[in-house]
Design a protein around this motif. Structure first.
Motif, PDB file in Angstrom:
ATOM      1  N   CYS A 131       0.833  -1.211   0.000  1.00  0.00           N
ATOM      2  CA  CYS A 131       0.000   0.000   0.000  1.00  0.00           C
ATOM      3  C   CYS A 131       0.864   1.257   0.000  1.00  0.00           C
ATOM      4  N   ALA A 132       2.003   1.190   0.674  1.00  0.00           N
ATOM      5  CA  ALA A 132       2.934   2.329   0.629  1.00  0.00           C
ATOM      6  C   ALA A 132       3.434   2.541  -0.796  1.00  0.00           C
ATOM      7  N   PHE A 136       2.863   5.849  -2.899  1.00  0.00           N
ATOM      8  CA  PHE A 136       4.099   6.465  -3.403  1.00  0.00           C
ATOM      9  C   PHE A 136       3.989   6.717  -4.902  1.00  0.00           C
ATOM     10  N   CYS A 158       7.133  10.722   0.555  1.00  0.00           N
ATOM     11  CA  CYS A 158       7.195   9.577   1.467  1.00  0.00           C
ATOM     12  C   CYS A 158       6.173   9.714   2.597  1.00  0.00           C
ATOM     13  N   SER A 161       2.864   8.740   1.158  1.00  0.00           N
ATOM     14  CA  SER A 161       2.853   7.289   0.975  1.00  0.00           C
ATOM     15  C   SER A 161       2.614   6.572   2.300  1.00  0.00           C
ATOM     16  N   PHE A 162       3.283   7.036   3.346  1.00  0.00           N
ATOM     17  CA  PHE A 162       3.117   6.430   4.670  1.00  0.00           C
ATOM     18  C   PHE A 162       1.683   6.592   5.170  1.00  0.00           C
ATOM     19  N   SER A 165      -0.737   4.299   3.292  1.00  0.00           N
ATOM     20  CA  SER A 165      -0.643   2.914   3.735  1.00  0.00           C
ATOM     21  C   SER A 165      -1.338   2.706   5.079  1.00  0.00           C
ATOM     22  N   ALA A 248       5.229  -0.017   6.008  1.00  0.00           N
ATOM     23  CA  ALA A 248       5.209   1.305   5.374  1.00  0.00           C
ATOM     24  C   ALA A 248       6.514   2.058   5.620  1.00  0.00           C
ATOM     25  N   ASN A 252       9.204   3.349   2.688  1.00  0.00           N
ATOM     26  CA  ASN A 252       9.449   4.773   2.492  1.00  0.00           C
ATOM     27  C   ASN A 252      10.883   5.179   2.814  1.00  0.00           C
TER      28      ASN A 252
END
Length: 299
Positions: A131-132, A136, A158, A161-162, A165, A248, A252
């Motif tokens: 998922c990250a 991303f 990042c 993205s974190f 997730s 995650a 990242n």
């Protein structure tokens, strides 16, 4: 009917045939280029079909619905690629396919969650990582799109993205809780513990009662036959979110250095980052040109 209308209809038919032929040629080429991915798709779909037929014959409707859900989930990568014009790397797509099979078929129907203690933990860790990668890729596509006025630093890419997730992991835990409460399931697995800390059992006054060394639990005067107290879900939920967090974070940290060094090196992290179709094709063309140039230099 006028001659112009006839010619227009004829041109429309020819255009449809041409588009159908191009889609067919593209599908054949994709199969040739991604033999491993095609093989994994074929094997897993064949297994699910066999299970689906057996479940229908035996009247196991819950297993039947699980198989149908698995089929729908397996179609998602293709749907995303065609509708959103986003290329999902083959490695990532294979992992997603295997993940769906491992979670739904092996985990739920094969009872791997009960048979293998680390099965659930492994899947949630992988879910955090994957998922990250999705988050991303999405924000990186926007960040590099000339039509979108956005220029986020690697740190903020990042961070998004974190958060993406962790949000996906949290929503999944909401789903598990809802299934347990509304459908009488046990997706939030129980945990046996030997000590508890409770304000409720203290009788009030905001005092905490500590109970340790629990060796048995009675319900309606009958022993559950377990060596401790039964925690119904909270520990499992927090453990799942924790390993999702770790997955995650790992992605990242690698992704941050990937962005900082973009253009200088690639790295395996590219196998987990979705890209625009055009960008992916350009990358393949550049790779092919580099290979041809390298061969010429050798000669």
């Amino acid at each position: 009917m006028s001659k112009v209308n006839k010619e227009t209809k004829k041109e429309a038919k020819q255009k449809k045939r041409s588009e159908a032929r191009l889609r067919h040629e593209s599908s054949v080429q994709n199969i040739k280029n991604h033999k491993v991915l095609t093989g994994v798709y074929f094997v897993i779909r064949a297994v699910i079909i066999v299970i689906l037929v057996i479940s229908l014959i035996r009247g196991q409707w819950e297993n039947t619905m699980t198989c149908v859900l698995s089929f729908l989930l397996l179609m998602m990568p293709t749907f995303i690629e065609r509708r959103l014009k986003i290329d999902i790397p083959s490695v990532m797509e294979i992992i997603v396919i295997v993940f769906v099979f491992a979670a739904n078929v092996l985990g739920e129907m094969g009872a791997f969650y009960e048979r293998i203690p680390m099965w659930d933990t492994m899947l949630h860790t992988l879910n955090g990582f994957i998922c990250a990668g999705v988050g991303f890729g999405l924000i990186d596509i926007l960040n590099r799109n000339e039509k979108v006025k956005m220029d986020m630093s690697p740190l903020f890419v990042c961070l998004f993205s974190f958060c993406f997730s962790m949000t996906a992991g949290t929503v999944w835990e909401f789903f598990e809780f809802s299934a347990d409460m509304l459908l009488g399931k046990d997706m939030q697995k129980d945990t046996i513990i030997t000590s508890i800390n409770s304000v409720l059992l203290s009788g009030g006054g905001n005092q905490v009662t500590h109970i340790s060394g629990i060796t048995d639990t009675l319900v309606n005067g009958e022993s559950l036959g377990i060596n401790g107290y039964l925690d119904i879900g909270i520990i499992d939920t927090m453990k799942d979110l924790l390993v999702n967090f770790l997955g995650a974070i790992v992605f990242n940290v690698i992704g941050f250095f990937y962005l900082k060094g973009r253009g200088k090196r690639t790295g395996f992290i590219q196998n987990f980052i979705p890209k625009r179709i055009k960008e992916a094709e350009d990358g393949q063309d550049n790779a092919s040109q580099s290979t041809v140039a390298a061969k010429k230099e050798e000669k």
